[in-house]
Design an enzyme around this catalytic site. Structure first.
Site, PDB file in Angstrom:
ATOM      1  N   TYR A 338      26.122 -30.691 -18.636  1.00  0.00           N
ATOM      2  CA  TYR A 338      26.748 -32.000 -18.817  1.00  0.00           C
ATOM      3  C   TYR A 338      28.271 -31.949 -18.929  1.00  0.00           C
ATOM      4  CZ  TYR A 338      21.952 -32.839 -20.471  1.00  0.00           C
ATOM      5  OH  TYR A 338      20.593 -32.897 -20.601  1.00  0.00           O
ATOM      6  N   CYS A 365      25.397 -13.419 -16.551  1.00  0.00           N
ATOM      7  CA  CYS A 365      25.920 -13.111 -15.212  1.00  0.00           C
ATOM      8  C   CYS A 365      26.015 -14.382 -14.378  1.00  0.00           C
ATOM      9  CB  CYS A 365      25.048 -12.057 -14.528  1.00  0.00           C
ATOM     10  SG  CYS A 365      25.176 -10.453 -15.306  1.00  0.00           S
ATOM     11  N   GLU A 366      26.824 -15.309 -14.836  1.00  0.00           N
ATOM     12  CA  GLU A 366      27.067 -16.581 -14.159  1.00  0.00           C
ATOM     13  C   GLU A 366      28.522 -16.965 -14.380  1.00  0.00           C
ATOM     14  OE1 GLU A 366      25.100 -18.565 -12.374  1.00  0.00           O
ATOM     15  OE2 GLU A 366      23.220 -17.454 -12.652  1.00  0.00           O
TER      16      GLU A 366
END
Length: 451
Positions: A338, A365-366
């Site tokens: 959001y 891992c993003e």
């Protein structure tokens, strides 16, 4: 400038310069329970509950408050809101099971959801759930059939779409015409459902419900929803003779996660909702039904703080300083979902001046695993404790095991005492449901793993 001055927050700081919550030193909480750690301030939860009672009892005495469990639900939370005179709103078999195992009275439970399974409906029927909030015609038909099979007579409330678009994030708007939730008014579906229910001896129709969205700061969207629902109630009375016993306006009142968000005081907005509902019903000469509100975030959101341990700090000259913590989107996905904006401070350096601006990132891992952009902090070091405020709602309840990270523990603090209400997950629990077919076993026996 210090953290409490910059964020304009009423923070408790002890003689050691540490943040305190509920009389508990956050540094000591981290030592005792580890991090990441969700900390819930019991006194604040109770104060929010009592603010709702105080706001309504003078303007609409025939009311009921129902806690929206999806915001944060554990067995301990069930007991806490029950003590404060609240019913409970559940939206799945898992939430219903949690409530029942906690001993919450089934007759005080509202069962919501746009796609309840037959098994979940049977579970609700057999356990005597107080109200089933019917979302659509297909569910109504299914419920009538299951009521015959189980020889029960459920009490039902219809969820309606009032066509009100609240000024909040697109993903948290739920009352508009184009919504997966509720029955339409303009297309005649809601009135058709009323006629079906009145013709069926298997169910008892009590009234109507709507929920227009979340993080709503103003009264006007609620007034618009009241206008639409009460007009429909009057129409249904004219068309069928049905007089509703229940008018449920859902929840959605927002909280300030940061100093840019400025909602009205809880007492003010809730009392205005109750007063306006009474005025509209009186103007229509409609007998005052039970007025139900279903707050969630506004009960628990501001009572929660998440504690992290600072790890690596990466300074990119002229670009940005990244401060990594031992949690992230697994324990707070709301930033990724959001674009939620949070505030935080170093809990062990509350009396030190804010000298740096950092971006707080999680360990997943993003690239999207960000918690706070451009946060002013005292000079950070590995091992410091970062407290992120207002994480009581939709953090623990939406937490995941992405990257096989264990979910954090939850502690409830009050008057200097801390009680564990959710244990930290272990690596063993992460794999407890894994099965390995014989043909895929790398070794016939696995040796103990060093930790």
């Amino acid at each position: 400038m210090l953290a409490r001055e910059y964020f304009e927050r009423d923070l408790t700081i002890n003689s050691s310069g540490h943040l305190e919550i509920g009389g508990c030193d956050v540094v000591e909480l981290a030592k005792a329970f580890g991090t990441p750690l969700y900390v819930l301030d019991e006194a604040k939860i109770r104060a929010n509950c009592r603010a709702y009672h105080e706001a309504l009892k003078g303007v609409y005495p025939n009311y009921e408050l129902v806690y929206a469990g999806k915001a944060f639900l554990t067995q301990a939370m069930c007991g806490l809101v029950y003590q404060e005179g609240f019913g409970l709103d559940v939206v799945s078999g898992g939430e219903l099971y949690t409530a029942l195992r906690a001993g919450f009275p089934a007759e005080n439970i509202n069962f919501h959801g746009n796609n309840k399974s037959r098994a979940e409906l049977v579970m609700a029927l057999k356990n005597g759930v107080g109200r089933i909030m019917v979302d659509n015609l297909m569910e109504l038909e299914t419920l009538i059939q299951l009521a015959m099979e189980t020889k029960t007579q459920p009490r039902v409330v219809f969820r309606l779409k009032p066509g009100v678009t609240a000024h909040t994030h697109t993903y948290t708007q739920t009352g508009q015409e184009d919504s997966k939730f509720g029955m339409g008014l303009n297309d005649g579906v809601a009135l058709k459902a009323v006629k079906i229910a009145l013709a069926s001896p298997q169910i008892k129709l009590l009234g109507f419900h709507c929920h227009i969205g979340s993080q709503i700061f103003e009264v006007e969207p609620f007034k618009a929803a009241i206008d639409v629902l009460t007009a429909f109630m009057a129409e249904a009375r004219t068309q069928t003779g049905f007089v509703a016993e229940v008018l449920d306006l859902g929840g959605g009142i927002g909280i300030a996660h940061n100093k840019q968000e400025k909602p009205r005081a809880l007492l003010e907005i809730v009392s205005k909702i109750g007063r306006y509902a009474r005025e509209r019903l009186t103007a229509l000469q409609y007998p005052l039904p039970l007025l139900v509100l279903e707050p969630g975030r506004s009960i628990v959101g501001s009572a929660g703080t998440t504690i992290y341990t600072v790890g690596n700090i990466k300074r990119i000259p002229g670009v940005r300083t990244y401060l990594a913590v031992d949690g992230g989107m697994t324990d707070n996905p709301r930033v990724a979902l959001y674009q939620a904006v949070y505030e935080g401070a170093l809990a062990n350096k509350m009396n030190e001046p804010l000298t740096e601006v950092v971006t707080v990132t999680g360990k997943c891992c993003e690239s999207g695993d960000m918690l706070i952009w451009d946060l002013p902090l005292a000079t950070p070091e590995p091992g410091d404790l970062l407290a992120v405020f207002d994480t009581g709602a939709y953090n623990y309840s939406m937490a995941s095991n992405y990257n096989r990270l264990p979910r954090p523990a939850v502690v409830l603090v009050a008057e200097g005492e801390a009680e564990l209400i959710v244990r930290r997950e272990t690596y063993e629990q992460l794999i407890q449901n894994d099965l390995i077919p014989e043909r895929l076993k790398v070794k016939s026996e696995v040796e103990p793993i060093a930790k």
